[in-house]
Scaffold this motif. Structure first.
Motif, PDB file in Angstrom:
ATOM      1  N   VAL A  44      31.826  33.000  43.629  1.00  0.00           N
ATOM      2  CA  VAL A  44      32.472  33.248  44.921  1.00  0.00           C
ATOM      3  C   VAL A  44      33.981  33.197  44.721  1.00  0.00           C
ATOM      4  N   GLY A  45      34.637  34.331  44.936  1.00  0.00           N
ATOM      5  CA  GLY A  45      36.083  34.405  44.826  1.00  0.00           C
ATOM      6  C   GLY A  45      36.730  34.433  46.196  1.00  0.00           C
ATOM      7  N   LEU A  46      37.697  33.563  46.419  1.00  0.00           N
ATOM      8  CA  LEU A  46      38.380  33.464  47.704  1.00  0.00           C
ATOM      9  C   LEU A  46      39.762  34.099  47.618  1.00  0.00           C
ATOM     10  N   SER A  47      40.154  34.806  48.672  1.00  0.00           N
ATOM     11  CA  SER A  47      41.513  35.331  48.782  1.00  0.00           C
ATOM     12  C   SER A  47      41.922  35.298  50.245  1.00  0.00           C
ATOM     13  N   PRO A  76      43.934  37.569  19.381  1.00  0.00           N
ATOM     14  CA  PRO A  76      44.017  37.315  20.830  1.00  0.00           C
ATOM     15  C   PRO A  76      44.064  38.602  21.656  1.00  0.00           C
ATOM     16  N   LEU A  77      43.697  38.460  22.920  1.00  0.00           N
ATOM     17  CA  LEU A  77      43.714  39.551  23.890  1.00  0.00           C
ATOM     18  C   LEU A  77      44.695  39.205  24.998  1.00  0.00           C
ATOM     19  N   LEU A  78      45.568  40.146  25.337  1.00  0.00           N
ATOM     20  CA  LEU A  78      46.477  39.950  26.465  1.00  0.00           C
ATOM     21  C   LEU A  78      45.909  40.692  27.672  1.00  0.00           C
ATOM     22  N   VAL A  79      45.798  39.992  28.801  1.00  0.00           N
ATOM     23  CA  VAL A  79      45.159  40.542  30.002  1.00  0.00           C
ATOM     24  C   VAL A  79      46.143  40.546  31.159  1.00  0.00           C
ATOM     25  N   LEU A  80      46.201  41.666  31.864  1.00  0.00           N
ATOM     26  CA  LEU A  80      46.935  41.771  33.127  1.00  0.00           C
ATOM     27  C   LEU A  80      45.916  41.961  34.238  1.00  0.00           C
ATOM     28  N   ASN A  81      45.846  40.995  35.162  1.00  0.00           N
ATOM     29  CA  ASN A  81      44.839  41.031  36.217  1.00  0.00           C
ATOM     30  C   ASN A  81      45.500  40.895  37.583  1.00  0.00           C
ATOM     31  N   LEU A  82      45.201  41.840  38.465  1.00  0.00           N
ATOM     32  CA  LEU A  82      45.715  41.824  39.832  1.00  0.00           C
ATOM     33  C   LEU A  82      44.638  41.265  40.744  1.00  0.00           C
ATOM     34  N   ASN A  83      44.931  40.142  41.426  1.00  0.00           N
ATOM     35  CA  ASN A  83      43.905  39.529  42.269  1.00  0.00           C
ATOM     36  C   ASN A  83      43.873  40.137  43.665  1.00  0.00           C
ATOM     37  N   ASP A 138      44.902  39.166  46.446  1.00  0.00           N
ATOM     38  CA  ASP A 138      46.092  38.969  47.274  1.00  0.00           C
ATOM     39  C   ASP A 138      47.284  39.778  46.777  1.00  0.00           C
ATOM     40  N   GLY A 139      47.096  40.530  45.702  1.00  0.00           N
ATOM     41  CA  GLY A 139      48.202  41.298  45.141  1.00  0.00           C
ATOM     42  C   GLY A 139      49.055  40.516  44.169  1.00  0.00           C
ATOM     43  N   ASP A 140      48.603  39.323  43.745  1.00  0.00           N
ATOM     44  CA  ASP A 140      49.328  38.527  42.760  1.00  0.00           C
ATOM     45  C   ASP A 140      48.912  38.962  41.358  1.00  0.00           C
ATOM     46  N   LEU A 141      49.880  39.067  40.468  1.00  0.00           N
ATOM     47  CA  LEU A 141      49.643  39.601  39.130  1.00  0.00           C
ATOM     48  C   LEU A 141      49.681  38.492  38.088  1.00  0.00           C
ATOM     49  N   LEU A 142      48.593  38.358  37.364  1.00  0.00           N
ATOM     50  CA  LEU A 142      48.465  37.348  36.313  1.00  0.00           C
ATOM     51  C   LEU A 142      48.571  38.000  34.944  1.00  0.00           C
ATOM     52  N   LEU A 143      49.408  37.412  34.090  1.00  0.00           N
ATOM     53  CA  LEU A 143      49.460  37.765  32.676  1.00  0.00           C
ATOM     54  C   LEU A 143      48.898  36.583  31.902  1.00  0.00           C
ATOM     55  N   ALA A 144      47.849  36.812  31.131  1.00  0.00           N
ATOM     56  CA  ALA A 144      47.217  35.716  30.394  1.00  0.00           C
ATOM     57  C   ALA A 144      46.811  36.189  29.012  1.00  0.00           C
ATOM     58  N   ILE A 145      46.750  35.235  28.075  1.00  0.00           N
ATOM     59  CA  ILE A 145      46.324  35.537  26.709  1.00  0.00           C
ATOM     60  C   ILE A 145      45.115  34.658  26.386  1.00  0.00           C
ATOM     61  N   TYR A 146      44.043  35.320  25.931  1.00  0.00           N
ATOM     62  CA  TYR A 146      42.797  34.624  25.603  1.00  0.00           C
ATOM     63  C   TYR A 146      42.439  34.886  24.149  1.00  0.00           C
ATOM     64  N   TRP A 185      37.144  39.933  38.948  1.00  0.00           N
ATOM     65  CA  TRP A 185      36.816  39.495  37.594  1.00  0.00           C
ATOM     66  C   TRP A 185      36.752  37.979  37.481  1.00  0.00           C
ATOM     67  N   ALA A 186      37.591  37.268  38.230  1.00  0.00           N
ATOM     68  CA  ALA A 186      37.585  35.805  38.141  1.00  0.00           C
ATOM     69  C   ALA A 186      36.262  35.240  38.648  1.00  0.00           C
ATOM     70  N   ALA A 187      35.745  35.783  39.750  1.00  0.00           N
ATOM     71  CA  ALA A 187      34.464  35.308  40.275  1.00  0.00           C
ATOM     72  C   ALA A 187      33.335  35.593  39.289  1.00  0.00           C
ATOM     73  N   LEU A 188      33.377  36.756  38.653  1.00  0.00           N
ATOM     74  CA  LEU A 188      32.372  37.071  37.643  1.00  0.00           C
ATOM     75  C   LEU A 188      32.495  36.134  36.444  1.00  0.00           C
ATOM     76  N   GLY A 189      33.737  35.828  36.053  1.00  0.00           N
ATOM     77  CA  GLY A 189      33.946  34.905  34.949  1.00  0.00           C
ATOM     78  C   GLY A 189      33.411  33.513  35.265  1.00  0.00           C
ATOM     79  N   ALA A 190      33.646  33.040  36.478  1.00  0.00           N
ATOM     80  CA  ALA A 190      33.125  31.727  36.874  1.00  0.00           C
ATOM     81  C   ALA A 190      31.606  31.698  36.830  1.00  0.00           C
ATOM     82  N   LEU A 191      31.001  32.797  37.269  1.00  0.00           N
ATOM     83  CA  LEU A 191      29.531  32.893  37.218  1.00  0.00           C
ATOM     84  C   LEU A 191      29.032  32.863  35.784  1.00  0.00           C
ATOM     85  N   ARG A 192      29.678  33.595  34.897  1.00  0.00           N
ATOM     86  CA  ARG A 192      29.272  33.590  33.491  1.00  0.00           C
ATOM     87  C   ARG A 192      29.459  32.215  32.872  1.00  0.00           C
ATOM     88  N   GLY A 193      30.523  31.522  33.285  1.00  0.00           N
ATOM     89  CA  GLY A 193      30.735  30.162  32.794  1.00  0.00           C
ATOM     90  C   GLY A 193      29.607  29.230  33.205  1.00  0.00           C
TER      91      GLY A 193
END
Length: 278
Positions: free
Chosen positions: A15-18, A158-165, A167-175, A266-274
Motif C-alpha cells: 500500500v503506497g500513500l501519497s 551498482p544501479l542508479l535509479v531516478l523515481n518520481l513518486n 506527489d511529484g517528488d523526485l528520488l535519486l538513489a543507488i542500489y 514501484w515503492a509499494a511493489l518493492g515493499a510487497l516483494r520485501g
C-alpha cells in the motif's frame, strides 16, 4: 456438521500513500488507485480497502510526511536514546509525537560513521495502522522499499535509479545487490508538468547524477554504476534515456523494461516483494 474447516490463506499487499491517492498493489503486481484529499483522509480511505482481516499489508509512507536525515552515529548505547536527544530539535515534529527508526548504510563515507534516521508522527502512524482492516506487518519509506526490486543475489555493479513518486517528488538513489547505498530527494523539479524540454531536463539531471556517481566512487569507494534506470513517466523515460546515455556512456533504460514489469507505484511493489522475502 462441518467435519473440517479450511483456514483462509492470507494474501500480502503493498500500500503506497501519497497526497492525492492510495495505491493498493497485489501479489501479481496489479495496482488499484483510490483518490484522496491528503493525509487527513487516509484513515477513512484505508478502512475501505478490499482486503481481508487475515491478510498482511506493507505500508509505504511518502517523502512529504517523513523527516529523514543523516547524523553521526552515537558512540554509546542505547542508540535510540542518544538519537532522540539529537533529533528533538532537528525535526519539525514535537518530541512527544516523535516516532523514529534508523538504519546503517552498507558503505560509510571516508572518515565518518553515519546513520540514517527516518522520523514520523506517532499520531499519523497510529491512525493509519488502526484504520487498515488487515494486519499491518511493515511500514517503510520509499527509498528503502525500492531496494527489494533489486535482488540481493544479483551480481554486477551498482544501479542508479531516478523515481518520481505520486506527489511529484523526485528520488535519486543507488542500489547494489539489494542494498541502498545512496539516496537524495532532488529539489526544484516539476516533472508532473506536461510541457518539458527533455534537453534542458537532461542537462539539469546530469549534474545531480554526476555528483551522485562521484560520491559513490570517491567517498563510498564503490565500483562505478553499471546502468541508469528511469521511473519518471513513459514519455519522459523514452525521451531522456538516449540523452543521458550519451552523457554517461552507460546503458539508460526505463525501470519497467529492466524489471520486465509495469507498475504505477514501484515503492509499494518493492515493499510487497520485501514481505515475500522476509
Amino acid at each position: 456438521m462441518a467435519w473440517f474447516h479450511r483456514k483462509k490463506s492470507a494474501r500480502q499487499w503493498g500500500v503506497g500513500l501519497s497526497q492525492q491517492a492510495v495505491h493498493l498493489v497485489s501479489d501479481d503486481g496489479q495496482l488499484t488507485r483510490f483518490d484522496c484529499q491528503g493525509p487527513a483522509h487516509w484513515p477513512a480511505l484505508l478502512a475501505t480497502l478490499p482486503v481481508q482481516p487475515q491478510d498482511q499489508v506493507h505500508l509505504v509512507l511518502p517523502h512529504s510526511e517523513l523527516s529523514s536525515l543523516s547524523v553521526d552515529k552515537p558512540a554509546t548505547e542505547p542508540l535510540t536514546e542518544e538519537l532522540f536527544w539529537a533529533l528533538k530539535d532537528a525535526v519539525p515534529i514535537p518530541p512527544q509525537d516523535l516516532q523514529f527508526d534508523y538504519y546503517d548504510l552498507p558503505a560509510q563515507p571516508i572518515g565518518r560513521e553515519r546513520v540514517n534516521v527516518v522520523c514520523a508522527s506517532k499520531k499519523l502512524l497510529s491512525g493509519i495502522c488502526q484504520a487498515v482492516p488487515a494486519e499491518v506487518v511493515s511500514i517503510g519509506n520509499e527509498e528503502m522499499s525500492l531496494r527489494h526490486l533489486f535482488s540481493a543475489g544479483e551480481g554486477g555493479r551498482p544501479l542508479l535509479v531516478l523515481n518520481l513518486n505520486g506527489d511529484g517528488d523526485l528520488l535519486l538513489a543507488i542500489y547494489h545487490q539489494g542494498m541502498l547505498y545512496f539516496s537524495r530527494w532532488l529539489q526544484g523539479y516539476r516533472l508532473n508538468q506536461d510541457e518539458l524540454d527533455p534537453y534542458i531536463l537532461a542537462e539539469r539531471l546530469s549534474l545531480d547524477i554526476q555528483r551522485a556517481l562521484d560520491y559513490l566512487e570517491s567517498q563510498l569507494r564503490q565500483p562505478p554504476a553499471e546502468r541508469i534506470l528511469l521511473a519518471l513517466s513513459e514519455l519522459l523515460d523514452s525521451s531522456l534515456a538516449p540523452l543521458l546515455s550519451d552523457t554517461f556512456s552507460v546503458p539508460v533504460l526505463p525501470l519497467d523494461d529492466f524489471l520486465e514489469q509495469r507498475c504505477a507505484d514501484w515503492a509499494a511493489l518493492g515493499a510487497l516483494r520485501g514481505g515475500h522475502e522476509a
